[in-house]
Write an enzyme that holds these catalytic residues in place. Structure first.
Site, PDB file in Angstrom:
ATOM      1  N   ASP A  59       0.670  -1.217  -0.030  1.00  0.00           N
ATOM      2  CA  ASP A  59       0.134   0.129   0.000  1.00  0.00           C
ATOM      3  C   ASP A  59       0.816   1.270  -0.018  1.00  0.00           C
ATOM      4  O   ASP A  59       1.702   1.354   0.994  1.00  0.00           O
ATOM      5  CB  ASP A  59      -0.981  -0.134   1.389  1.00  0.00           C
ATOM      6  CG  ASP A  59      -2.040   0.830   1.006  1.00  0.00           C
ATOM      7  OD1 ASP A  59      -1.969   1.772   0.160  1.00  0.00           O
ATOM      8  OD2 ASP A  59      -3.166   0.839   1.787  1.00  0.00           O
ATOM      9  N   CYS A  97      -6.115   3.844  -3.332  1.00  0.00           N
ATOM     10  CA  CYS A  97      -6.376   2.198  -3.030  1.00  0.00           C
ATOM     11  C   CYS A  97      -7.696   1.751  -3.286  1.00  0.00           C
ATOM     12  O   CYS A  97      -7.391   0.599  -3.984  1.00  0.00           O
ATOM     13  CB  CYS A  97      -6.588   2.289  -1.388  1.00  0.00           C
ATOM     14  SG  CYS A  97      -5.317   3.240  -0.422  1.00  0.00           S
ATOM     15  N   LYS A 151      -5.660  -5.761   4.363  1.00  0.00           N
ATOM     16  CA  LYS A 151      -6.570  -4.623   3.996  1.00  0.00           C
ATOM     17  C   LYS A 151      -7.616  -4.864   2.755  1.00  0.00           C
ATOM     18  O   LYS A 151      -7.124  -5.366   1.895  1.00  0.00           O
ATOM     19  CB  LYS A 151      -5.861  -3.562   3.405  1.00  0.00           C
ATOM     20  CG  LYS A 151      -6.396  -2.069   3.266  1.00  0.00           C
ATOM     21  CD  LYS A 151      -5.540  -1.119   2.888  1.00  0.00           C
ATOM     22  CE  LYS A 151      -6.352   0.171   2.424  1.00  0.00           C
ATOM     23  NZ  LYS A 151      -5.378   1.019   2.325  1.00  0.00           N
ATOM     24  N   HIS A 153     -10.785  -2.703   1.929  1.00  0.00           N
ATOM     25  CA  HIS A 153     -11.206  -1.254   1.656  1.00  0.00           C
ATOM     26  C   HIS A 153     -12.012  -1.305   0.362  1.00  0.00           C
ATOM     27  O   HIS A 153     -11.772  -0.583  -0.533  1.00  0.00           O
ATOM     28  CB  HIS A 153      -9.634  -0.500   1.274  1.00  0.00           C
ATOM     29  CG  HIS A 153     -10.080   0.971   1.429  1.00  0.00           C
ATOM     30  ND1 HIS A 153      -8.840   1.832   0.906  1.00  0.00           N
ATOM     31  CD2 HIS A 153     -11.227   1.574   1.930  1.00  0.00           C
ATOM     32  CE1 HIS A 153      -9.320   3.124   1.232  1.00  0.00           C
ATOM     33  NE2 HIS A 153     -10.638   3.058   1.679  1.00  0.00           N
ATOM     34  N   HIS A 243       1.354   2.110   4.068  1.00  0.00           N
ATOM     35  CA  HIS A 243       0.516   3.462   4.313  1.00  0.00           C
ATOM     36  C   HIS A 243       0.599   4.022   5.504  1.00  0.00           C
ATOM     37  O   HIS A 243       1.058   3.324   6.622  1.00  0.00           O
ATOM     38  CB  HIS A 243      -1.013   2.887   4.033  1.00  0.00           C
ATOM     39  CG  HIS A 243      -1.827   3.938   3.935  1.00  0.00           C
ATOM     40  ND1 HIS A 243      -2.261   4.931   4.735  1.00  0.00           N
ATOM     41  CD2 HIS A 243      -2.652   4.272   2.849  1.00  0.00           C
ATOM     42  CE1 HIS A 243      -3.430   5.609   4.390  1.00  0.00           C
ATOM     43  NE2 HIS A 243      -3.714   5.313   3.086  1.00  0.00           N
ATOM     44  N   ASP A 301      -0.210  -0.779  -4.972  1.00  0.00           N
ATOM     45  CA  ASP A 301      -1.550  -0.420  -5.159  1.00  0.00           C
ATOM     46  C   ASP A 301      -1.464   0.987  -5.937  1.00  0.00           C
ATOM     47  O   ASP A 301      -2.302   1.200  -6.849  1.00  0.00           O
ATOM     48  CB  ASP A 301      -2.409  -0.538  -3.863  1.00  0.00           C
ATOM     49  CG  ASP A 301      -2.405   0.642  -3.069  1.00  0.00           C
ATOM     50  OD1 ASP A 301      -1.116   1.058  -2.876  1.00  0.00           O
ATOM     51  OD2 ASP A 301      -3.046   0.794  -2.156  1.00  0.00           O
ATOM     52  N   ASN A 302      -0.617   1.684  -5.587  1.00  0.00           N
ATOM     53  CA  ASN A 302      -0.312   3.009  -6.374  1.00  0.00           C
ATOM     54  C   ASN A 302       0.929   3.719  -6.009  1.00  0.00           C
ATOM     55  O   ASN A 302       1.601   2.955  -5.231  1.00  0.00           O
ATOM     56  CB  ASN A 302      -1.562   4.007  -5.764  1.00  0.00           C
ATOM     57  CG  ASN A 302      -1.776   4.020  -4.272  1.00  0.00           C
ATOM     58  OD1 ASN A 302      -2.730   3.614  -3.857  1.00  0.00           O
ATOM     59  ND2 ASN A 302      -1.023   4.558  -3.641  1.00  0.00           N
TER      60      ASN A 302
END
Length: 592
Positions: A59, A97, A151, A153, A243, A301-302
């Site tokens: 993350d 996310c 996670k 989300h 994160h 994820d990003n």
């Protein structure tokens, strides 16, 4: 100035050597045995089918935050796995996310799930569309045991939205987007805080004090130890790391003590813990007999957020933007089943491609009637063939703030350029509207870099709503060609208009006051009533479960939280230290 730079380099180099020789105290270590070497030889056995699939998702890990991209962060396990597998250097994810997770699980663009805008907030009555068949559901159909750890989300307002109702046999992790790594407390605004750690469909009280990356790694190891390797297994380990909040155990910060930027120092420690976690899971795969018939995928994820320690250098932009720094992802595949290993792949790959690729590996079926936007890219990854993908719709977000200077006229009456959108076709990438802050931010290693370094090429240009780049020849997006190539701009605007005709309405509901943890026993959990979702005070048989153990855990958790609050009030020196730490981080952020 040269002396200072040389000194900084020497310190960092010395610390890098120290990290490699550091005798770690690893609470998630499997054995004291050395990490097994990964040989590049083709296996001499006939692989069983279908393969075991292990998918690691980190993350907010930035493009520059891995060793083989020249980072100051040490990732020996990830480097070795990637070197022995296939590095994906033309791989794309989404800038935040929820969108990335939704596209991985459904194989569809955001415009086809209604999740075009922002993330799913904890109090929103929203989740991954229930009428779409998910990746784990497809794998279940192919005979897989499916497990998710970490996670989620993707929404939880009713029970039907939970991971165990969307294809996972078991689930252990957090449902919201940002959770404290030790207390599992998660907040969605002032006064809206609750406990967020779940086992299946129940709140997993009593886990406070255990660092989440270690806890999740231990759970995966237990799954592997208990499972029969003769049955294919899919494990989705969705790390909370890296994160915010930046809460690594102190022992892992020590090797990075030379980094004067406090945020970068903690962030680096958290990446190191992820590297260690991957090491231990991979070791467990070998120990329990999975490895030789396994496919390991690693992805972020990003993009990273430089203000809290991440780095996408030398790419432009950051998390939350449609510049390359927000959407070009870290990724690699490691497997004894790869036909061509030890190489770098330039094949165009998008996060939606994992759905059809993994289902095909599992022996399942996908067809055009499934409405997927992803492609089966396994031949490109395994054999080095050309990717079937030619285009990526990064997104069309009609709810994002409109650009001040965009119009239909600027879009050749094909597209309103005030609307935030981004698309790649072949070598070309087009952005319209507001793509997000477009800085090139150098790695945050030393606080005494010259000011000109921190402000390097700041800004995206004024009074613009259209950008065009040849991202193959100009991956850092330094040369906007929209003025010189209006023909290409026009073609890509037409592609945006084509995709927009297939879009479903955006689903971004207002917060529901019933979601408040105060109304749900102090935890984030499903709250919808009636036929649209069961409230958690009734089990599947319609019988009220015993709440006594839960009340005891909740009372203990609240008591510990109150104790910590009192302790903080009494400790004036602690408050002073905390103030200066935050001040240091804030100063560094302002310089960026």
């Amino acid at each position: 100035m040269a002396v200072h730079a040389l000194t900084g380099f020497s310190v960092v180099s010395f610390l890098s050597l120290g990290y490699l020789s550091w005798d770690w105290v690893k609470p998630n270590e499997l054995e004291n045995e050395a990490f097994s070497d990964f040989k590049g030889r083709r296996p001499e056995f006939k692989p069983r089918q279908p393969p075991h699939i292990i998918f690691f998702l980190t993350d907010d890990q930035g493009f520059h935050d891995i060793g083989y991209h020249g980072s100051d962060i040490r990732t020996p396990t990830l480097d070795k796995l990637a070197a022995e597998g296939v590095k994906l250097e033309n791989y794309y994810v989404q800038p935040i996310c929820t969108p990335s997770r939704s596209q991985l699980i459904t194989g569809r663009y955001q415009i086809h799930t209604g999740l075009q805008h922002s993330i799913i907030r904890p109090r929103q009555p929203n989740c991954l569309p229930l009428d779409q068949v998910t990746l784990p559901q497809k794998l279940q159909e192919a005979g897989y045991a499916t497990h998710m750890v970490g996670k989620w989300h993707l929404g939880f307002y009713k029970r039907e939205c939970l991971p165990t109702r969307r294809g996972f046999d078991t689930y252990f992790g957090s449902l919201t987007g940002s959770v404290n790594y030790y207390t599992y407390n998660s907040c969605d605004g002032p006064g809206q805080c609750g406990y967020d750690l779940h086992e299946g469909e129940a709140v997993a009280w009593g886990q406070g004090g255990k660092y989440s990356t270690h806890l999740y790694t231990q759970r995966v190891r237990k799954i592997l130890a208990a499972h029969d390797p003769r049955q294919p297994v899919f494990i989705f380990l969705s790390f909370q790391a890296v994160h915010t909040p930046l809460h690594p155990p102190k022992a892992y910060i020590y090797p990075y003590r030379g980094m004067e930027n406090v945020a970068r120092r903690k962030y680096a420690a958290m990446v190191s813990i992820v590297d260690e976690a991957v090491r231990n899971v991979t070791y467990a795969l070998r120990k329990y007999g999975y490895y030789q018939n396994s496919v390991i995928v690693f992805s972020t994820d990003n993009g990273g957020q430089p203000f809290v320690g991440g780095s996408n250098w030398p790419l432009r932009g950051r998390k939350g933007t449609y510049w390359e720094g927000g959407v070009r992802g870290l990724g690699f595949v490691h497997s004894p089943l790869l036909r061509r290993r030890r190489r770098v792949s330039r094949a165009l790959v998008h996060i939606t491609d994992w759905y059809p690729t993994l289902v095909a590996l599992a022996g399942g079926n996908v067809s055009r009637s499934d409405g997927l936007d992803g492609y089966n890219v396994w031949p490109a990854l395994s054999e080095g063939r050309e990717s079937p993908r030619r285009e990526i719709l990064h997104n069309i977000d009609p709810l994002h703030s409109r650009a001040d200077h965009g119009s239909w006229q600027d879009g050749f009456h094909l597209w309103d350029t005030a609307v935030q959108a981004a698309i790649r076709v072949g070598d070309w990438k087009l952005l319209t509207g507001d793509p997000g802050h477009g800085d090139w931010v150098p790695p945050q290693v030393l606080a005494n870099f010259p000011g000109s370094w921190w402000n390097l090429e700041r800004g995206a240009g004024s009074r613009k709503s259209v950008w065009l780049f040849n991202v193959t020849g100009d991956p850092y997006e330094r040369h906007d060609l929209s003025g010189r190539r209006p023909d290409v701009v026009k073609e890509l605007l037409a592609r945006l208009a084509h995709h927009n005709r297939t879009a479903v309405p955006v689903r971004y509901p207002d917060p529901d006051p019933r979601a408040s943890p105060d109304l749900n026993g102090g935890a984030w959990r499903p709250w919808a009533r009636g036929t649209e979702g069961e409230r958690e005070n009734n089990d599947d048989r319609g019988r009220a479960p015993d709440r006594a153990p839960e009340r005891a855990h909740r009372k203990s958790w609240n008591k510990n939280r109150n104790k910590k609050k009192k302790k903080k009030k009494k400790c004036k020196i602690c408050k002073l230290r905390s103030f200066f730490r935050k001040l240091n981080t804030r100063i560094m952020s302002n310089r960026i």
